[in-house]
Write an enzyme that holds these catalytic residues in place. Structure first.
Site, PDB file in Angstrom:
ATOM      1  N   ILE A  38      25.187  51.834  45.044  1.00 53.94           N
ATOM      2  CA  ILE A  38      25.977  52.506  44.018  1.00 53.94           C
ATOM      3  C   ILE A  38      26.749  51.470  43.203  1.00 53.94           C
ATOM      4  CG2 ILE A  38      27.809  54.188  43.597  1.00 53.94           C
ATOM      5  CD1 ILE A  38      27.067  55.467  46.301  1.00 53.94           C
TER       6      ILE A  38
ATOM      7  N   GLY B  13      29.607  49.810  41.014  1.00 55.98           N
ATOM      8  CA  GLY B  13      31.052  49.958  41.005  1.00 55.98           C
ATOM      9  C   GLY B  13      31.600  50.118  39.599  1.00 55.98           C
TER      10      GLY B  13
ATOM     11  N   LYS C 124      30.142  38.754  42.680  1.00 50.29           N
ATOM     12  CA  LYS C 124      30.894  39.852  42.081  1.00 50.29           C
ATOM     13  C   LYS C 124      31.662  39.354  40.856  1.00 50.29           C
ATOM     14  CE  LYS C 124      32.815  42.595  45.222  1.00 50.29           C
ATOM     15  NZ  LYS C 124      33.565  43.069  46.426  1.00 50.29           N
TER      16      LYS C 124
ATOM     17  N   PRO D 287      21.419  46.205  45.019  1.00 48.27           N
ATOM     18  CA  PRO D 287      21.081  47.606  45.284  1.00 48.27           C
ATOM     19  C   PRO D 287      22.317  48.395  45.703  1.00 48.27           C
ATOM     20  CG  PRO D 287      19.591  46.096  46.443  1.00 48.27           C
ATOM     21  CD  PRO D 287      20.724  45.274  45.916  1.00 48.27           C
TER      22      PRO D 287
ATOM     23  N   ASP E  54      36.111  37.739  53.835  1.00 42.78           N
ATOM     24  CA  ASP E  54      36.658  36.635  53.060  1.00 42.78           C
ATOM     25  C   ASP E  54      35.822  36.470  51.794  1.00 42.78           C
ATOM     26  OD1 ASP E  54      38.308  34.553  52.398  1.00 42.78           O
ATOM     27  OD2 ASP E  54      37.311  33.078  53.669  1.00 42.78           O
TER      28      ASP E  54
END
Length: 608
Positions: free
Chosen positions: A331, A333, A349, A329, A384
């Site tokens: 915005i 990228g 990611k 959830p 990290d």
């Protein structure tokens, strides 16, 4: 089903196992030498030397893995060893670990070497340590009884708490004078009395202190626990070195949440000399039972062991959950595609294949930024990351919308394969994993007035601490920061990160005419490393509540002089002291120059 051989008949299998263990032993010897060297650098106040030592140590593991892999290829033609021999290699390796003091770390090293040589279809428990084989319980340092994992002290005896604390400090044999140790011991005793109040001493009252100091930034930490009756309390005492070379006890940390922050994933790794790392982890887990062992190993500088344990925990969670991975959830990228498993407190990611304007970057440049953060002092303000390659997930656990996003934005990072059990899997070729936090923009939008004020105070403090550590975040929008469980604001979007010393801090030029003054666009020249703090208010102060709190607590944020002062200090070689606790806890702020009072214990003995 296991296919392990009944007989260990191969000399090559033993030799390969021995070579891999020799490689690990070399790594761990160098790892410990760093921790010993850290003590000498701390005593000398060589902060640049400590920072370089920290950066160098991070590379040691991969260097030894590459070294061992090359030896196996050159001497044993490892890629062509057949499956039966590889199974024997693992069994020989297990046998060699019978009396080893770091068996869990050696198993991880074995995995690292094997995964460089073997295809990922071999990544199962027949060939690598998908699960641990050697127990780490009750490993004792019998060869060196003079330095056990921890020492026990009894402050309820005649010497009292003050004398006991003084002996604890002296036992670390620091080769630097204390400014006023009796004063500092008095402060510790006073703080203990204020924290515990009417504290009755039970017959088993004792203090356990880990035998090695924990070095990080410009501090050395004494870590221990207080045991009284059926209660256990944390004890952490940071030792700081003044500009005059004299040492002082800066404070005492006695609350569990303070220890959790001290060992947070937002801080750099400690340098600590451990003969038996699992014993240190067990000790610390007793004080932080909710903290995963993976995070504790990582905080102790054994990040590869932490990474291995995290993956095991993750697989265990997948087996005992049924929810699906979804697009995270918030915005979206421009550089990263972020997804999450709602039942698991982490985000995943993936670097996109293409970056729309105004982003001008590459995959390799982004990876270099994340490596920069890994090697830099994170000062409690940068999360990290765990970095993985070729991670297989059950395809059935991926939401359809997420699969479409991956195939649209990162097709080169996605593969499909049939799993060992015949099920379909999606393989992510490269992924970063971070702790999930509440995005600061959501916190500020949905929070109460008090929460907004707290968030802005923390945001300003985070930026100031980052630039003091020579980190310029680049993109300072609130969406690039998160709020941790402890209410700390942390930066987690690194693709535009720069060293502050590489930036040109500039004032916005005065307009030369009315046309420039009324222009809605930037009319002055802007270089690639130019930063203009006066312009930050445009995208930070839109919300009235945020604006009021920001200007009240951090008005200097928009003054180029503040930024330039930090840059000048960095260029002059000065090192900033960072505290993993609130500044109000420091003795200099808490007690000032007030008399420490009687250092005798204020605690009362409980009735037998």
């Amino acid at each position: 089903m296991s296919h392990f051989p009944k007989l260990l008949s191969s000399q090559i299998a033993f030799d390969v196992a021995r070579t891999m263990l020799d490689g690990f032993d070399k790594h761990y010897r160098l790892f410990r030498e760093v921790s010993v060297r850290a003590k000498a650098l701390f005593e000398a106040g060589d902060w640049q030397g400590l920072q370089q030592l920290q950066r160098d140590r991070i590379a040691y593991y991969d260097e030894r893995v590459r070294e061992a892999s090359v030896i196996l290829e050159d001497e044993y033609d490892a890629e062509n060893i057949d499956d039966e021999i590889w199974r024997q290699i693992k069994l020989h390796f297990i046998g060699l670990l019978t009396n080893h003091h770091q068996p869990e770390c050696a198993e991880t090293f074995f995995n690292s070497v094997c995964t460089r040589i073997l295809h990922r279809s071999y990544f199962n428990n027949d060939f690598i340590f998908l699960r641990p084989a050697i127990s780490t319980e009750y490993i004792e340092n019998e060869e060196s009884p003079t330095k056990p994992t921890y020492r026990a002290y009894y402050p309820g005896s005649r010497e009292g708490l003050g004398g006991c604390l003084e002996r604890i400090v002296h036992n670390f044999q620091l080769d630097a004078p204390f400014e006023d140790l009796p004063r500092d011991i008095g402060y510790v005793v006073r703080a203990v009395g204020e924290h515990f109040g009417d504290f009755r001493i039970a017959p088993n009252f004792q203090i356990h202190v880990l035998s090695s100091l924990f070095f990080r930034n410009t501090a050395a930490y004494i870590i221990g626990r207080v045991i009284n009756g059926d209660k256990t309390y944390p004890l952490a005492v940071p030792i700081m070195r003044g500009a005059d070379g004299q040492l002082r006890l800066d404070t005492v940390l006695l609350r569990p949440e303070q220890l959790l922050i001290l060992f947070s994933f937002t801080h750099s790794y400690f340098m600590v000399d451990m003969e038996i790392p699992s014993a240190y982890v067990t000790f610390l887990r007793d004080l932080m039972p909710r903290k995963p062992r993976a995070e504790i190993y990582t905080s102790l500088g054994l990040q590869k062991q932490g990474k291995n344990l995290f993956y095991r925990d993750f697989l265990h969670h997948l087996q005992h959950s049924s929810d699906k991975f979804i697009i995270a959830p918030g915005i979206k990228g421009l550089v990263m595609l972020v997804f999450t498993l709602p039942s698991y407190p982490y985000v995943f990611k993936v670097i996109k294949d293409y970056f729309p304007p105004p982003k001008e970057t590459t995959r390799e440049l982004i990876k270099s930024k994340y490596q920069l953060v890994k090697q830099h002092d994170r000062v409690g303000r940068m999360a990290d990351t765990l970095e993985y390659s070729d991670v297989a997930f059950p395809l059935s656990r991926f939401d359809d919308a997420l699969i479409k996003e991956l195939e649209k934005h990162a097709p080169s990072m996605v593969e499909y394969q049939r799993g060992a059990d015949g099920s379909d899997e999606i393989v992510i070729r490269h992924v970063y994993i971070e702790r999930r936090m509440t995005p600061l923009n959501i916190w500020l939008h949905e929070g109460t007035d008090a929460q907004v004020e707290h968030g802005i105070i923390e945001y300003g403090n985070a930026i100031k601490e980052l630039i003091a550590a020579n980190i310029f975040p680049g993109d300072m929008l609130y969406k690039n920061f998160g709020v941790t469980r402890h209410g700390r604001v942390v930066f987690y979007d690194y693709d535009e990160i720069e060293y502050l010393t590489d930036c040109n801090v500039r004032d916005v030029p005065q307009p030369r005419n009315e046309e420039e003054e009324m222009s809605g666009e930037v009319w002055y020249s802007v270089g690639p490393h130019d930063i203009f703090p006066q312009t930050y208010g445009t995208f930070l102060l839109g919300d009235p509540r945020v604006r009021e709190a920001f200007l009240r607590h951090h008005a200097d944020f928009f003054d180029p002089a503040m930024w330039q002062a930090h840059k000048a200090r960095l260029l002059s070689g000065q090192t900033h002291d960072f505290y993993a606790y609130d500044a109000s806890e420091r003795f200099v702020n808490r007690y000032g120059d007030s008399a420490p009072g009687n250092a005798a214990t204020p605690l009362r003995r409980a009735a037998a």
